[in-house]
Design a protein around this motif. Structure first.
Motif, PDB file in Angstrom:
ATOM      1  N   ASP A  18       0.778  -1.090   0.063  1.00  0.00           N
ATOM      2  CA  ASP A  18       0.032   0.103   0.186  1.00  0.00           C
ATOM      3  C   ASP A  18       0.646   1.217  -0.152  1.00  0.00           C
ATOM      4  OD1 ASP A  18      -1.642   2.367   1.424  1.00  0.00           O
ATOM      5  OD2 ASP A  18      -3.125   0.730   0.921  1.00  0.00           O
ATOM      6  N   GLN A  19       0.691   1.940  -1.198  1.00  0.00           N
ATOM      7  CA  GLN A  19       1.549   3.366  -1.213  1.00  0.00           C
ATOM      8  C   GLN A  19       1.401   4.204   0.022  1.00  0.00           C
ATOM      9  OE1 GLN A  19       2.182   5.744  -4.788  1.00  0.00           O
ATOM     10  NE2 GLN A  19       0.989   7.060  -3.636  1.00  0.00           N
ATOM     11  N   ASP A  20       0.035   4.349   0.468  1.00  0.00           N
ATOM     12  CA  ASP A  20      -0.036   5.372   1.599  1.00  0.00           C
ATOM     13  C   ASP A  20       0.470   4.853   2.872  1.00  0.00           C
ATOM     14  OD1 ASP A  20      -1.769   6.977   0.081  1.00  0.00           O
ATOM     15  OD2 ASP A  20      -3.625   6.101   0.816  1.00  0.00           O
ATOM     16  N   ARG A  22       3.393   3.203   2.770  1.00  0.00           N
ATOM     17  CA  ARG A  22       4.659   3.426   2.647  1.00  0.00           C
ATOM     18  C   ARG A  22       4.925   5.009   3.232  1.00  0.00           C
ATOM     19  NH1 ARG A  22       4.184   0.056  -1.726  1.00  0.00           N
ATOM     20  NH2 ARG A  22       4.264   1.922  -3.256  1.00  0.00           N
ATOM     21  N   LEU A  23       4.320   5.796   2.790  1.00  0.00           N
ATOM     22  CA  LEU A  23       4.421   7.273   3.311  1.00  0.00           C
ATOM     23  C   LEU A  23       4.387   7.241   4.645  1.00  0.00           C
ATOM     24  CD1 LEU A  23       2.246   8.896   0.287  1.00  0.00           C
ATOM     25  CD2 LEU A  23       4.778   9.022   0.624  1.00  0.00           C
ATOM     26  N   LEU A 191       1.326  12.900  -2.282  1.00  0.00           N
ATOM     27  CA  LEU A 191       1.238  11.394  -2.614  1.00  0.00           C
ATOM     28  C   LEU A 191       0.211  10.946  -1.700  1.00  0.00           C
ATOM     29  CD1 LEU A 191       4.829  10.446  -3.657  1.00  0.00           C
ATOM     30  CD2 LEU A 191       3.071  11.445  -5.083  1.00  0.00           C
TER      31      LEU A 191
END
Length: 425
Positions: A18-20, A22-23, A191
């Motif tokens: 999940d990109q969120d 990772r942020l 992002l």
């Protein structure tokens, strides 16, 4: 997915896809830097600022103090306006105020900048926990929080070491590390995809609900068992910040070590903290909560006493093991206890209240210890005062923490029933 991570986290290790999330992990690397960068260099900063080390330790209190008031406020803002703007703004303020510390040797200005950093932090740490809960549920949420804690542990291992090394080059170099928060703030703002429907609704109805919720929360928090648990939440923080405040003074001034060795001591405690916390589930499943919480306070206190009495730098490094283990397990168990004392609609408020009370302990340790050390220095000498006050804190944490646990445990069932009743009022 790397095999090693799957073994540690389990089948839900794919949360990293999940990109969120990772942020959020990037931001989690920043969140512990507020204390970990400053702690190893307290002794060294006394020269540039022209104040005694006990006063330099106020840089830690100035950072934690805003959380007493602002942590609940950041939660309200995040619920109303979204996680992303609060998190991005918190990271930006944290980074800018931290980098600005490189520009001044005026101690009063430095304290002001640390206060601003503390305000920024209240938009980081609590929001990371909440945002992770937004993204996942059930076992996946638990796995994600575990992975996030691993990122925090990695930060607590690396940045104290860097700080201790960099301060040998120039006193202001460690503060330049705070610049890392700025690109993370930009990445979150650009992002992070926040799709949750937050805020809005009928203003009058919302106001009525808020008023009723505050009354119910206060009714719950003033129950003896709940109040004792909330106050007890401050004890592991007091212990940890006593360690963070005086580790560099003991290592550098009393034992003749280097700032790098002081940074290594914080790293040892941090690694132990991260490892020990992974076992809290097994511990509570076998022994319950009260006995392990008291045992962990005793372990942490033994570590702090060991640091105070350490005859050498290696002995001081060894003392970091029980400090880290005792602090992390006690903190985790207290947070778990507070979560279980409230119903769903009061849990967020009670947890925020507990975190604010925890900040009281973190803020009070450097202030109270510095004042007593100053008072006793004439009669005991500086080394004797530091060692004696550290020993007194170790004993006090065990005695006060144990008494509060007895009160909290005695009325735990009543507290849980009160939480359910208050939510129905």
């Amino acid at each position: 997915m790397p095999l090693s991570l799957s073994r540690v986290v389990g089948d839900d290790a794919d949360v990293l896809a999940d990109q969120d999330f990772r942020l959020l992990l990037l931001a989690s690397l920043i969140s512990p830097m507020g204390a970990s960068v400053v702690s190893p260099v307290v002794e060294t900063l006394a020269g540039p600022y022209g104040v005694p080390p006990a006063e330099v330790a106020l840089l830690l209190s100035a950072f934690t103090a805003p959380g007493i008031v602002c942590i609940p406020l950041s939660g309200v803002l995040a619920d109303r306006y979204g996680r992303k703007p609060v998190l991005a703004a918190g990271l930006a303020l944290f980074g800018l105020a931290g980098v600005a510390l490189t520009l001044t040797t005026d101690f009063r200005v430095a304290l002001g900048l640390r206060l601003l950093q503390g305000v920024g932090y209240t938009g980081i740490g609590p929001i990371l926990i909440t945002a992770t809960g937004d993204l996942f549920s059930g076992a996946r949420e638990s796995a994600a929080q575990g992975v996030r804690f691993t990122a925090v542990g990695a930060s607590l291992t690396v940045f104290p070491l860097l700080s201790g090394v960099l301060v040998a080059v120039a006193w202001w170099f460690p503060f330049a590390l705070y610049a890392a928060a700025l690109p993370v703030a930009a990445a979150v703002w650009l992002l992070f995809d926040e799709s949750a429907d937050l805020g809005g609704g009928d203003d009058d109805a919302s106001t009525d609900d808020d008023t009723s919720g505050v009354r119910a929360l206060l009714s719950l928090a003033t129950r003896p068992a709940v109040a004792a648990t909330l106050v007890g939440r401050a004890t592991p923080g007091f212990l940890w910040f006593a360690f963070l405040t005086y580790n560099s003074i003991v290592v550098v001034r009393l034992l003749g070590g280097t700032p790098g060795a002081a940074g290594a001591l914080v790293a040892v405690a941090s690694v132990t903290s991260a490892v020990a916390t992974t076992q809290t589930g097994r511990i509570t499943a076998r022994f319950g909560r009260t006995a392990p919480t008291f045992a962990s306070l005793v372990v942490g206190a033994v570590g702090l006493a060991g640091l105070a009495l350490a005859p050498s730098v290696p002995a001081a490094l060894l003392a970091g093991v029980p400090v880290g283990a005792g602090f992390s397990v006690a903190l985790t168990l207290y947070r778990s206890a507070i979560t279980g004392l409230a119903s769903d609609d009061l849990r967020g408020g009670l947890v925020s209240l507990g975190e604010s009370v925890g900040r009281v302990g973190s803020t009070g340790a450097p202030v109270a210890m510095g004042a007593v050390v100053t008072l006793l220095t004439d009669s005991l000498g500086y080394a004797g005062a530091v060692r004696g006050v550290s020993l007194a804190v170790a004993v006090g944490v065990v005695v006060v923490g144990g008494a509060l646990l007895v009160v909290g445990d005695h009325g735990a069932d009543d507290g849980r029933e009160a939480g359910a009743t208050a939510s129905d009022d």
